[in-house]
Design an enzyme around this catalytic site. Structure first.
Site, mmCIF file in Angstrom:
data_model
loop_
_atom_site.group_PDB
_atom_site.id
_atom_site.type_symbol
_atom_site.label_atom_id
_atom_site.label_comp_id
_atom_site.label_asym_id
_atom_site.label_seq_id
_atom_site.Cartn_x
_atom_site.Cartn_y
_atom_site.Cartn_z
ATOM 1 N N LYS A 182 -3.645 8.204 -8.531
ATOM 2 C CA LYS A 182 -2.796 7.123 -8.037
ATOM 3 C C LYS A 182 -2.749 6.018 -9.091
ATOM 4 O O LYS A 182 -3.765 5.754 -9.757
ATOM 5 C CB LYS A 182 -3.390 6.613 -6.720
ATOM 6 N N SER A 230 -0.083 4.568 1.440
ATOM 7 C CA SER A 230 0.512 4.208 0.173
ATOM 8 C C SER A 230 0.361 5.262 -0.923
ATOM 9 O O SER A 230 1.000 5.136 -1.964
ATOM 10 C CB SER A 230 -0.099 2.895 -0.325
ATOM 11 N N SER A 242 -4.336 5.143 3.670
ATOM 12 C CA SER A 242 -3.394 5.500 2.614
ATOM 13 C C SER A 242 -3.603 6.864 1.972
ATOM 14 O O SER A 242 -2.742 7.318 1.224
ATOM 15 C CB SER A 242 -3.409 4.446 1.517
HETATM 16 N N1 GLN Z 1 -0.850 1.066 5.468
HETATM 17 C C1 GLN Z 1 -1.999 0.220 5.372
HETATM 18 C C2 GLN Z 1 -1.605 -1.083 4.734
HETATM 19 O O1 GLN Z 1 -0.473 -1.248 4.459
HETATM 20 C C3 GLN Z 1 -3.089 0.892 4.625
HETATM 21 C C4 GLN Z 1 -2.846 0.917 3.169
HETATM 22 C C5 GLN Z 1 -3.960 1.551 2.403
HETATM 23 O O2 GLN Z 1 -4.790 2.274 2.946
HETATM 24 N N2 GLN Z 1 -4.017 1.249 1.133
HETATM 25 O O3 GLN Z 1 -2.386 -1.930 4.489
#
Ligand code: GLN
Length: 472
Positions: A74, A149, A173
């Site tokens: 990532k 994400s 994410s």
């Molecule tokens: N969707 C969650 C957020 O927007 C988790 C994101 C993540 O795990 N990085 O914060």
């Protein structure tokens, strides 16, 4: 072919690492223009690394458990001398001067990084629509999101660009895009994997983990990247146990708790049905399935959306136009800060910085941040009680299957609700993973296996049983 089989063949000299890497680069070349999963392809470095592995195999030298396995990381993971964007314009031109610990460990294990994966800006999002470099698309239906994400990592694995990838998981994410795309995604115990070189979103929640087409590959990658790192003060001192060795242990006598709070309101019945089907597979394999109630989970989402933005508002203050990446010139320094941050950050990141700054401000700290921390303790207590009745827990990963591009972008609250099933484990620091378990309305569905801190072995052996019994 699985990552482990590929590595075995490379080690045995039956396949060249260079050929494996060329195949991966060709797959990226043919699919990425449509999917936008990979932001940067590191072809030259990958070829050089693969050639060096082939030379070592020829010389009879040891090459590691992931020899010749191509992967993407990532793009919030630091790679020395290579752009690391976090899906943001604000890091434009920045090249980290060091590798993340996970990057070093992957290289030591013989894995070959072929690219950096697209993501929601600074990992804030659940759809990869918040990337400054355009959204990643779902591998089955280009009008749908891959989740986020870590959407780029999930799509790269789901489409065979690479057999394995790394994501990061602050509130789901890794697991939610894994569920949407039909791959395995693992959030390890907080501290199991070093965060050194992971650009921080919410430091008390962030954790790097593997995504893979199968449970055994995910275990192998986790073993490669896990373990104590003196460079991360939150790193767990104990070594990572041999997870892969326990994948065949089965679940005879294991108590499995289905989490009542995550099975009702707001959960698509077709998704809940897959969780119940998973519980039946485990019961048939000898597990003792019970229902558990964790009432504190009802407040977990609200607490997360205070704590995560609060930490983010502090972490992201370093992107000021002085130290990293983008600088938009202005006649005074405060003006330069303002213009750089205004132009460099996207709308969701700005929203989180404002929410977090507000929650931490002197007049509201007790009402918001301190209250959220108390809820976090209640979530931990709730899990502790549940784990007196069960060894592992089962729940949906996300309330629905992959939604349409643009469907939730106008309404942040609906987007945040996507994280209701994944967030509690981050607040607790526990491990959890998404295991593909069939489809609903033609789209992949993952089932979530949760475990207490450090109980990755129980989590993975349960996942292995689900994987074996997962076809509809
Ligand atoms: N969707 C969650 C957020 O927007 C988790 C994101 C993540 O795990 N990085 O914060």
């Amino acid at each position: 072919m699985s990552a482990l089989d590929t590595a075995a063949q490379v080690r045995a000299g039956q396949r060249c690492a260079l050929d494996v890497v060329e195949e991966s680069l060709a797959a990226i070349e043919s699919r990425n223009a449509d999917l936008n999963a990979v932001l940067l392809v590191t072809a030259d470095a990958a070829r050089a690394a693969a050639a060096s592995i082939d030379r070592r195999v020829a010389a009879g030298e040891p090459v590691g458990p992931l020899a010749g396995v191509p992967l993407v990381v990532k793009d919030n993971t630091c790679t020395r001398g290579l752009p690391t964007t976090c899906g943001s314009r604000i890091l434009n031109g920045w090249r980290p001067p060091y590798d993340a610990t996970v990057v070093r460990r992957l290289a030591d294990a013989g894995a070959v990084i072929v690219g950096k994966a697209n993501m929601d800006e600074f990992a804030m999002g659940s759809s990869t629509e918040n990337s400054a470099f355009g959204p990643t698309r779902h591998p089955i239906d280009p009008d749908r999101v891959p989740g986020g994400s870590s959407g780029g990592s999930a799509v790269a694995v789901a489409t065979g660009m690479v057999p394995v990838a790394l994501g990061s998981d602050t509130g789901g994410s890794i697991r939610q895009p894994a569920s949407f795309c039909g791959v395995v995604g693992v959030k390890p115990t907080y501290g199991r994997v070093s965060r050194l070189g992971l650009v921080a979103y919410a430091s008390s929640l962030d954790q790097i983990g593997p995504m893979a087409t199968n449970v055994a590959d995910a275990a192998a990658v986790l073993e490669a990247i896990a373990g104590h790192d003196p460079g991360d003060s939150t790193s767990i001192p104990e070594p990572c146990p041999p997870i892969g060795a326990h994948l065949g242990d089965g679940v005879d006598g294991v108590r499995v708790g289905v989490v009542a709070e995550l099975m009702g309101d707001g959960i698509d019945p077709a998704v809940a049905a897959r969780v119940l089907a998973a519980a039946e597979v485990l019961a048939a394999a000898g597990a003792d399935v019970v229902e558990v109630a964790i009432p504190a989970l009802r407040s977990a989402l609200s607490a997360y959306y205070i704590i995560a933005p609060a930490e983010a508002s502090s972490n992201l203050s370093r992107f000021d136009g002085v130290r990293f990446g983008l600088r938009v010139p202005a006649s005074t320094t405060p003006e330069m800060y303002e213009r750089t941050r205004s132009e460099g950050f996207g709308a969701e990141v700005k929203r989180r910085i404002m929410l977090g700054t507000y929650a931490l401000s002197a007049g509201y700290y007790d009402a918001y941040y301190a209250t959220a921390q108390k809820v976090r303790t209640l979530v931990l207590d709730g899990f502790a009680a549940a784990y007196r009745d069960a060894h592992v827990l089962l729940s949906p990963v996300a309330p629905t299957t992959a939604f349409r591009l643009g469907e939730n972008t106008e309404d942040p609250l609906t987007m945040y609700l996507n994280d209701v099933c994944t967030i509690p484990t981050n607040l607790a620091g526990h491990p959890a993973m998404s295991v593909p378990f069939g489809h609903a309305e033609g789209l992949p569905v993952g089932v979530q296996v949760l475990a207490p801190a450090l109980a990755e072995i129980d989590m993975f052996r349960t996942a292995a049983v689900l994987e074996a019994g997962g076809a509809e």
